[in-house]
Enzyme design. Structure first.
Site, PDB file in Angstrom:
ATOM      1  N   LEU A 147      11.911 -29.829  14.928  1.00  0.00           N
ATOM      2  CA  LEU A 147      12.803 -30.343  13.907  1.00  0.00           C
ATOM      3  C   LEU A 147      12.665 -31.860  13.905  1.00  0.00           C
ATOM      4  O   LEU A 147      12.579 -32.475  14.968  1.00  0.00           O
ATOM      5  CB  LEU A 147      14.262 -29.978  14.197  1.00  0.00           C
ATOM      6  N   ASP A 148      12.629 -32.457  12.725  1.00  0.00           N
ATOM      7  CA  ASP A 148      12.623 -33.913  12.661  1.00  0.00           C
ATOM      8  C   ASP A 148      13.814 -34.468  13.424  1.00  0.00           C
ATOM      9  O   ASP A 148      14.878 -33.846  13.482  1.00  0.00           O
ATOM     10  CB  ASP A 148      12.716 -34.384  11.207  1.00  0.00           C
ATOM     11  N   ARG A 149      13.635 -35.642  13.978  1.00  0.00           N
ATOM     12  CA  ARG A 149      14.707 -36.261  14.755  1.00  0.00           C
ATOM     13  C   ARG A 149      16.039 -36.311  13.997  1.00  0.00           C
ATOM     14  O   ARG A 149      17.094 -35.983  14.565  1.00  0.00           O
ATOM     15  CB  ARG A 149      14.293 -37.669  15.188  1.00  0.00           C
TER      16      ARG A 149
END
Length: 269
Positions: A85-87
């Site tokens: 997941l993107d930050r």
């Protein structure tokens, strides 16, 4: 075994070795434990908060906490990442507890056989629909310096459904008021930043997106609602268990801050 399959196994083994090395590092953590959404002897799924990196990255050498180590510390076992997941995105993050299970789950992700959905607040009023719009691969100047820059755009398909709409009496130039929609987004492919880029392509960017979004609306949410995050949450993940083939579904609730914001701007659903 084909050359492509050999390369895939080599890349997976490299990823697994890096994951083990990361977990051998002694990194202190000060934030609360992650909420465990599902766990058995082969898998663990957690609710990742916005702002937490999945693993160490040269992109932010100053970060001191990572989901990989936090989960390892919580359950006392090595874990293997099977997706990212993107930050700035919160929600369901799945790990395997052994390499064989990790390979199975990574294959499911690669084949797009997993079902997943996200919640997002977007600019404007958007209805239901679907978007089939190919995306060029996002390459980093350092990490991807050897990648093929002429690679054609990859197919990317997203379904979207409106859950609620609101109009706020807050001016965001050039308009005297501002409109937003709460969307359920279902990506059928897994391209980098797919949902963020697809919503931007539709001219309904996700609020809080500093890469593909609308800076004026992002600033308004910071100033008026103290919202400093990307309003994108991975709420649902469904897949076949790597050992039993049983269908597993995992739901990640929104945190109190996100729920309070939705209530404040009248996007309850």
């Amino acid at each position: 075994m084909s050359d492509i399959e050999n390369n895939q196994l080599e890349n997976q083994e490299l990823l697994f070795n890096e994951a083990l090395e990361d977990q051998d590092l002694d990194i202190e953590t000060s934030s609360p434990d992650l909420d465990i959404l599902y766990q058995d002897e082969h898998l663990v799924a957690v609710n990742k908060p916005s702002g937490l990196l999945v693993h160490r990255s040269w992109l932010d050498s100053h970060a001191t906490e990572f989901a990989l180590q936090k989960v390892r510390n919580q359950i006392g076992k090595y874990v293997f990442p099977v997706h990212r997941l993107d930050r700035p995105t919160s929600g369901v993050l799945l790990f395997a507890l052994d390499k064989e299970s990790a390979r199975n789950l990574m294959h499911q992700f690669a084949q797009h056989s997993m079902e997943k959905s996200y919640l997002a607040v977007v600019r404007g009023h958007l209805g239901d629909g679907e978007l089939d719009y190919a995306l060029k691969e996002i390459l980093d100047k350092i990490a991807d310096k050897k990648a093929n820059v002429d690679k054609p755009a990859q197919q990317a398909f997203t379904q979207y459904r409106c859950l609620a709409q609101t109009e706020l009496p807050i001016a965001v130039r050039p308009y005297d008021s501002s409109r937003y929609s709460l969307m359920s987004l279902t990506p059928k492919t897994g391209r980098k930043h797919q949902l963020r880029r697809h919503m931007a392509h539709l001219r309904h960017p996700i609020v809080g997106d500093t890469s593909h979004g609308d800076g004026k609306h992002n600033a308004m949410f910071r100033d008026e609602f103290a919202s400093h995050r990307l309003l994108l949450h991975a709420e649902f993940l469904s897949f076949k268990h790597p050992k039993t083939d049983q269908l597993i579904t995992v739901n990640a609730p929104l945190n109190d801050e996100f729920k309070k914001l939705l209530s404040t701007i009248k996007l309850d659903y």
